[in-house]
Design an enzyme around this catalytic site. Structure first.
Site, PDB file in Angstrom:
ATOM      1  N   HIS A 125       0.832  -1.203   0.000  1.00 54.26           N
ATOM      2  CA  HIS A 125       0.000   0.000   0.000  1.00 54.26           C
ATOM      3  C   HIS A 125       0.874   1.264   0.000  1.00 54.26           C
ATOM      4  O   HIS A 125       0.656   2.181  -0.793  1.00 54.26           O
ATOM      5  CB  HIS A 125      -0.923  -0.037   1.226  1.00 54.26           C
ATOM      6  CG  HIS A 125      -1.791   1.164   1.381  1.00 54.26           C
ATOM      7  ND1 HIS A 125      -3.086   1.213   0.905  1.00 54.26           N
ATOM      8  CD2 HIS A 125      -1.559   2.364   1.949  1.00 54.26           C
ATOM      9  CE1 HIS A 125      -3.599   2.398   1.170  1.00 54.26           C
ATOM     10  NE2 HIS A 125      -2.691   3.123   1.815  1.00 54.26           N
ATOM     11  N   GLU A 126       1.872   1.294   0.886  1.00 54.90           N
ATOM     12  CA  GLU A 126       2.741   2.480   0.971  1.00 54.90           C
ATOM     13  C   GLU A 126       3.584   2.657  -0.288  1.00 54.90           C
ATOM     14  O   GLU A 126       3.738   3.777  -0.784  1.00 54.90           O
ATOM     15  CB  GLU A 126       3.633   2.399   2.212  1.00 54.90           C
ATOM     16  CG  GLU A 126       2.885   2.537   3.530  1.00 54.90           C
ATOM     17  CD  GLU A 126       2.054   3.815   3.609  1.00 54.90           C
ATOM     18  OE1 GLU A 126       2.544   4.879   3.194  1.00 54.90           O
ATOM     19  OE2 GLU A 126       0.897   3.740   4.055  1.00 54.90           O
ATOM     20  N   HIS A 129       1.473   4.187  -2.921  1.00 58.51           N
ATOM     21  CA  HIS A 129       1.433   5.660  -2.853  1.00 58.51           C
ATOM     22  C   HIS A 129       2.667   6.251  -3.528  1.00 58.51           C
ATOM     23  O   HIS A 129       2.587   7.252  -4.238  1.00 58.51           O
ATOM     24  CB  HIS A 129       1.418   6.134  -1.396  1.00 58.51           C
ATOM     25  CG  HIS A 129       0.072   6.080  -0.721  1.00 58.51           C
ATOM     26  ND1 HIS A 129      -1.053   6.673  -1.239  1.00 58.51           N
ATOM     27  CD2 HIS A 129      -0.309   5.549   0.477  1.00 58.51           C
ATOM     28  CE1 HIS A 129      -2.080   6.494  -0.402  1.00 58.51           C
ATOM     29  NE2 HIS A 129      -1.649   5.802   0.643  1.00 58.51           N
ATOM     30  N   GLU A 189      -6.236   6.608  -1.645  1.00 58.99           N
ATOM     31  CA  GLU A 189      -6.263   5.422  -0.787  1.00 58.99           C
ATOM     32  C   GLU A 189      -6.677   4.180  -1.580  1.00 58.99           C
ATOM     33  O   GLU A 189      -6.056   3.124  -1.470  1.00 58.99           O
ATOM     34  CB  GLU A 189      -7.236   5.627   0.378  1.00 58.99           C
ATOM     35  CG  GLU A 189      -6.685   6.496   1.485  1.00 58.99           C
ATOM     36  CD  GLU A 189      -5.371   5.974   2.023  1.00 58.99           C
ATOM     37  OE1 GLU A 189      -5.280   4.763   2.286  1.00 58.99           O
ATOM     38  OE2 GLU A 189      -4.431   6.748   2.136  1.00 58.99           O
TER      39      GLU A 189
HETATM   40 ZN   LIG Z   1      -2.633   5.127   2.251  1.00 58.95          ZN
END
Ligand SMILES: [Zn+2]
Length: 266
Positions: A125-126, A129, A189
């Site tokens: 997830h990071e 981003h 997100e």
């Molecule tokens: Zn996030």
């Protein structure tokens, strides 16, 4: 041509030419700052964080974090990034990936991650981003809405008052370094969730654990949400969207050469 008109034309051209496509999802994004400058800010923030935080000496934990981090980073297809992974000793349940590939995991998040696949969810997830340049997009928004276009450029950045500079640092994801937490937008997100799930599945971690991780983490809210949770809000939609993404991720996982399943427990 009058100066104002030509400036406007320049800005329109600049903004149009600054839209680029996001890897793996192909979405269009507004990016006003060159990636190398984002990455340079990432390195600066990373050095600040390493000076401030205590690096974990737990060899078992750091070896697991490093292994998962390297596996996720390999799938991010950014060999030009100077990838670095560090585990920081802190009760705060936090994690980040700065532009240029600097991954920080706080030991406080490990109890929610529970296993390597949970950790791969957080890291995927990071990293999502970072490779989608959400930090750069937030920075572009800050420049347009809060700081004015004049702020563009490294010289301008170094001459900025600290508060404004911190806002830009926070925008690239360096909140832990400057103490300003900026939440990502809901669309960022969702996009990070999607990229993260693809990365973890490609790396051989069971993507079904992603759904479980966000459930575990969502339950952790309480009155004062932990840092990571306050910038990564839970929502009913998230679980729904994650489940919708699961079939595609499972297909990728099933055809991946190595399979770790849930991996080792943390
Ligand atoms: Zn996030």
């Amino acid at each position: 041509m009058r100066p104002l008109k030509s400036t406007l034309l320049f800005l329109v051209f600049f903004i149009l030419s600054s839209c680029s496509s996001t890897p793996l999802t192909g979405k269009k994004a507004l990016l006003l700052v060159p990636e190398r400058e984002e990455n340079a800010m990432g390195v600066k923030a990373w050095n600040d964080i390493k000076r401030k935080e205590r690096v974990s000496r737990d060899s078992r934990i750091t070896s697991i974090v490093n292994t998962v981090g390297v596996n996720i980073a390999k799938q991010a297809a950014r060999p030009d990034f100077n990838w670095e992974i560090k585990t920081f000793e802190s009760s705060s349940p936090n994690a980040f990936c700065l532009p240029g590939g600097k991954i920080g995991i706080y030991t406080g998040i490990l109890k929610y991650a529970k296993n390597e696949a949970g950790l791969a969810t957080v890291m995927g997830h990071e990293v999502g981003h970072a490779i989608a340049r959400h930090g750069g997009q937030r920075m572009s928004q800050q420049l347009v809405t809060n700081l004015g276009m004049v702020a563009i450029g490294v010289t301008a950045f170094s001459k900025m008052p600290p508060r404004k500079r911190n806002l830009l640092m926070a925008a690239i994801g360096a909140g832990v370094a400057v103490g300003v937490m900026l939440p990502y937008s809901r669309s960022h997100e969702l996009e990070a969730d999607e990229i993260g799930m693809i990365l973890m599945a490609k790396a051989g971690y069971d993507p079904r654990e992603a759904v479980k991780f966000w459930e575990r983490f969502g339950r952790a809210g309480g009155k004062a949400p932990p840092e990571f949770l306050s910038t990564h809000p839970r929502s009913g939609k998230r679980a729904e969207r994650l489940s919708a993404m699961l079939p595609k991720a499972l297909e990728i996982y099933n055809s991946s050469r190595v399979k770790y399943g849930l991996g080792r427990s943390l």
